[in-house]
Design a protein around this motif. Structure first.
Motif, PDB file in Angstrom:
ATOM      1  N   GLY A 229      15.350  24.326  71.201  1.00 50.92           N
ATOM      2  CA  GLY A 229      16.007  23.370  72.086  1.00 50.92           C
ATOM      3  C   GLY A 229      17.408  23.744  72.501  1.00 50.92           C
ATOM      4  N   LEU A 230      17.902  24.880  72.046  1.00 53.24           N
ATOM      5  CA  LEU A 230      19.273  25.296  72.367  1.00 53.24           C
ATOM      6  C   LEU A 230      19.262  26.247  73.557  1.00 53.24           C
ATOM      7  N   THR A 231      20.152  26.009  74.503  1.00 51.06           N
ATOM      8  CA  THR A 231      20.327  26.908  75.634  1.00 51.06           C
ATOM      9  C   THR A 231      21.762  27.404  75.648  1.00 51.06           C
ATOM     10  N   LEU A 232      21.964  28.567  76.248  1.00 48.19           N
ATOM     11  CA  LEU A 232      23.324  29.095  76.331  1.00 48.19           C
ATOM     12  C   LEU A 232      24.207  28.165  77.158  1.00 48.19           C
ATOM     13  N   GLU A 233      23.628  27.511  78.153  1.00 47.55           N
ATOM     14  CA  GLU A 233      24.406  26.585  78.982  1.00 47.55           C
ATOM     15  C   GLU A 233      24.903  25.405  78.138  1.00 47.55           C
ATOM     16  N   ALA A 234      24.034  24.857  77.305  1.00 52.39           N
ATOM     17  CA  ALA A 234      24.448  23.735  76.457  1.00 52.39           C
ATOM     18  C   ALA A 234      25.480  24.180  75.431  1.00 52.39           C
ATOM     19  N   LEU A 235      25.307  25.374  74.883  1.00 50.89           N
ATOM     20  CA  LEU A 235      26.247  25.862  73.878  1.00 50.89           C
ATOM     21  C   LEU A 235      27.630  26.101  74.478  1.00 50.89           C
ATOM     22  N   ARG A 236      27.681  26.493  75.748  1.00 47.74           N
ATOM     23  CA  ARG A 236      28.976  26.722  76.403  1.00 47.74           C
ATOM     24  C   ARG A 236      29.821  25.446  76.466  1.00 47.74           C
ATOM     25  N   ARG A 237      29.177  24.305  76.395  1.00 47.09           N
ATOM     26  CA  ARG A 237      29.917  23.050  76.495  1.00 47.09           C
ATOM     27  C   ARG A 237      30.537  22.620  75.163  1.00 47.09           C
ATOM     28  N   LEU A 238      30.303  23.379  74.101  1.00 47.26           N
ATOM     29  CA  LEU A 238      30.879  23.046  72.792  1.00 47.26           C
ATOM     30  C   LEU A 238      32.269  23.655  72.702  1.00 47.26           C
ATOM     31  N   LEU A 239      33.275  22.804  72.696  1.00 43.56           N
ATOM     32  CA  LEU A 239      34.662  23.274  72.780  1.00 43.56           C
ATOM     33  C   LEU A 239      35.448  23.079  71.493  1.00 43.56           C
ATOM     34  N   PHE A 240      34.822  22.529  70.449  1.00 44.52           N
ATOM     35  CA  PHE A 240      35.542  22.377  69.183  1.00 44.52           C
ATOM     36  C   PHE A 240      35.723  23.749  68.529  1.00 44.52           C
ATOM     37  N   PRO A 241      36.637  23.871  67.568  1.00 44.34           N
ATOM     38  CA  PRO A 241      36.884  25.178  66.928  1.00 44.34           C
ATOM     39  C   PRO A 241      35.633  25.707  66.224  1.00 44.34           C
ATOM     40  N   ILE A 242      35.379  27.002  66.397  1.00 40.42           N
ATOM     41  CA  ILE A 242      34.204  27.646  65.822  1.00 40.42           C
ATOM     42  C   ILE A 242      34.599  29.003  65.250  1.00 40.42           C
ATOM     43  N   VAL A 243      34.100  29.313  64.061  1.00 38.46           N
ATOM     44  CA  VAL A 243      34.114  30.681  63.576  1.00 38.46           C
ATOM     45  C   VAL A 243      32.673  31.056  63.285  1.00 38.46           C
TER      46      VAL A 243
ATOM     47  N   GLU B 233      37.138  33.351  54.535  1.00 40.28           N
ATOM     48  CA  GLU B 233      37.063  33.165  55.984  1.00 40.28           C
ATOM     49  C   GLU B 233      37.181  31.690  56.346  1.00 40.28           C
ATOM     50  N   CYS B 234      36.514  30.827  55.592  1.00 40.01           N
ATOM     51  CA  CYS B 234      36.595  29.390  55.864  1.00 40.01           C
ATOM     52  C   CYS B 234      38.024  28.888  55.717  1.00 40.01           C
ATOM     53  N   GLU B 235      38.682  29.288  54.657  1.00 42.89           N
ATOM     54  CA  GLU B 235      40.037  28.799  54.418  1.00 42.89           C
ATOM     55  C   GLU B 235      41.008  29.307  55.472  1.00 42.89           C
ATOM     56  N   ARG B 236      40.851  30.539  55.911  1.00 45.91           N
ATOM     57  CA  ARG B 236      41.678  31.039  57.018  1.00 45.91           C
ATOM     58  C   ARG B 236      41.459  30.192  58.277  1.00 45.91           C
ATOM     59  N   PHE B 237      40.214  29.940  58.567  1.00 44.42           N
ATOM     60  CA  PHE B 237      39.842  29.168  59.758  1.00 44.42           C
ATOM     61  C   PHE B 237      40.452  27.772  59.706  1.00 44.42           C
ATOM     62  N   TRP B 238      40.283  27.088  58.596  1.00 48.35           N
ATOM     63  CA  TRP B 238      40.786  25.712  58.498  1.00 48.35           C
ATOM     64  C   TRP B 238      42.310  25.666  58.469  1.00 48.35           C
ATOM     65  N   ARG B 239      42.963  26.727  58.002  1.00 52.31           N
ATOM     66  CA  ARG B 239      44.430  26.780  58.046  1.00 52.31           C
ATOM     67  C   ARG B 239      44.951  27.039  59.450  1.00 52.31           C
ATOM     68  N   GLY B 240      44.090  27.498  60.329  1.00 51.97           N
ATOM     69  CA  GLY B 240      44.519  27.819  61.688  1.00 51.97           C
ATOM     70  C   GLY B 240      44.979  29.241  61.860  1.00 51.97           C
ATOM     71  N   ASP B 241      44.616  30.141  60.917  1.00 44.25           N
ATOM     72  CA  ASP B 241      45.067  31.524  61.004  1.00 44.25           C
ATOM     73  C   ASP B 241      44.519  32.251  62.223  1.00 44.25           C
TER      74      ASP B 241
END
Length: 352
Positions: free
Chosen positions: A221-235, A281-289
């Motif tokens: 059910g996932l499309t690249l078009e739908a995924l492009r609309r996800l703007l929250f922080p991602i690693v 990696e998670c801790e770097r991400f959540w710290r905003g590194d």
């Protein structure tokens, strides 16, 4: 441990909060197929619970959650997750998800992005890439195919669902009390190897007595078009030797705001085999590194790349790599390696 009846299914879950009441945000962790919440419990949950209220749960049909005859389409599993969050009063959460758990989390996000505050995606493969028209190689494919051929396992590693089918074949071997060769077990470990016949029996039952096989190996059910609309922080974390790295390559251009990290010399199950790397990696991400301006070489097109820690220890000595994957070293200390790396890139990188 508690059970919640949501979306027509009984889901097993647990919550941890080691913050002494200081946690103001939620973290939901989603496991992949043929495993359960224990995949994330140690060492992750106690560490992350110092920062968040952590929620772990067993997906429908797995662990101690109810095995229903139907309801295994990723969209329905995402509805399970959203209903559990509602039941627990979680309006919005950070999410960490591995493998198929990432498909579930992304379906939730595409249905209602407001429920996801940030996402750590670990080695998730999606249908939009599985159905890519061009056959492409992935890092460890030839080795994995050799192992399968050696043990007369008739699976094609170019099949995007071969991993699920391999889980089923190994589970049948364990159910028949047949020895599973170490090199074969490594391909599905630590899932089948760690939990043995109980996990194998549950997986075989799920595949044979429900519609799970049909629904889990269908369109997610996932499309690249739908995924492009996800703007929250991602690693997005992907193993060097995993078939799922093909998905990561596609997502580079889908999420220009995301951080993409390679886990060096790792396969699909690196969250279990390399927890220290994932926690870091998670801790770097959540710290905003990772909130930094991209760096490109002079004259180079500005585009997304997978990154990894260039300085690393191997065989008792320190090394660094260039973008071309060339290993340089050895050095006696990490400082020596960092100094050498700085000299190497000083004339090549400019801030974009």
């Amino acid at each position: 441990m508690p059970i919640a009846t949501v979306n027509g299914v009984r889901l097993h879950y647990v919550q941890l909060d080691e913050s002494g009441g200081a946690a103001h945000e939620d973290l939901v962790m989603v496991h992949g197929l043929a495993t359960n919440m224990a995949f994330w419990y140690l060492p992750y949950a106690p560490v992350f619970a110092k920062r968040f209220r952590v929620t772990l749960f067993d997906l429908r049909g797995l662990g101690r959650s109810e095995m229903t005859p139907d309801g295994y389409a990723p969209q329905n599993l995402a509805a399970d997750m959203r209903a559990l969050m509602d039941h627990l009063g979680i309006a919005r959460a950070h999410v960490v998800a591995h493998s198929f758990g990432g498909v579930v989390a992304l379906n939730l996000a595409c249905a209602d992005a407001s429920r996801v505050q940030s996402l750590v995606l670990a080695d998730t493969h999606i249908s939009a890439v599985r159905h890519h028209g061009v056959q492409r190689e992935w890092g460890n494919r030839a080795h994995v195919q050799t192992v399968l051929d050696r043990h007369a396992i008739r699976l094609d590693t170019r099949d995007p669902y071969f991993g699920y089918r391999l889980l089923t074949q190994v589970a049948h071997l364990q159910m028949r009390n047949e020895a599973v060769p170490d090199d074969l077990l490594q391909l599905v470990g630590p899932i089948m190897g760690k939990h043995g016949k109980r996990t194998a029996a549950q997986w075989v039952k799920l595949m044979s007595e429900t519609r799970a096989e049909e629904q889990l190996m269908g369109d997610d059910g996932l499309t690249l078009e739908a995924l492009r609309r996800l703007l929250f922080p991602i690693v997005a974390l992907y193993g060097d030797h995993s078939q799922a790295l093909l998905t990561g390559g596609e997502l580079l251009d889908v999420w220009p705001h995301a951080e993409f990290r390679r886990v060096r010399d790792a396969g699909h199950f690196f969250p279990a085999s390399r927890p220290a790397d994932v926690i870091a990696e998670c801790e770097r991400f959540w710290r905003g590194d990772y909130k930094r301006r991209p760096v490109v070489r002079s004259g180079e097109e500005l585009r997304r790349h997978f990154r990894s820690d260039r300085v690393f220890k191997s065989e008792g000595a320190w090394h660094f790599t260039t973008r071309e994957q060339k290993r340089i070293g050895p050095f006696r200390t990490p400082d020596e390696a960092h100094d050498a790396l700085a000299r190497y890139v000083s004339g090549l990188a400019v801030a974009a």
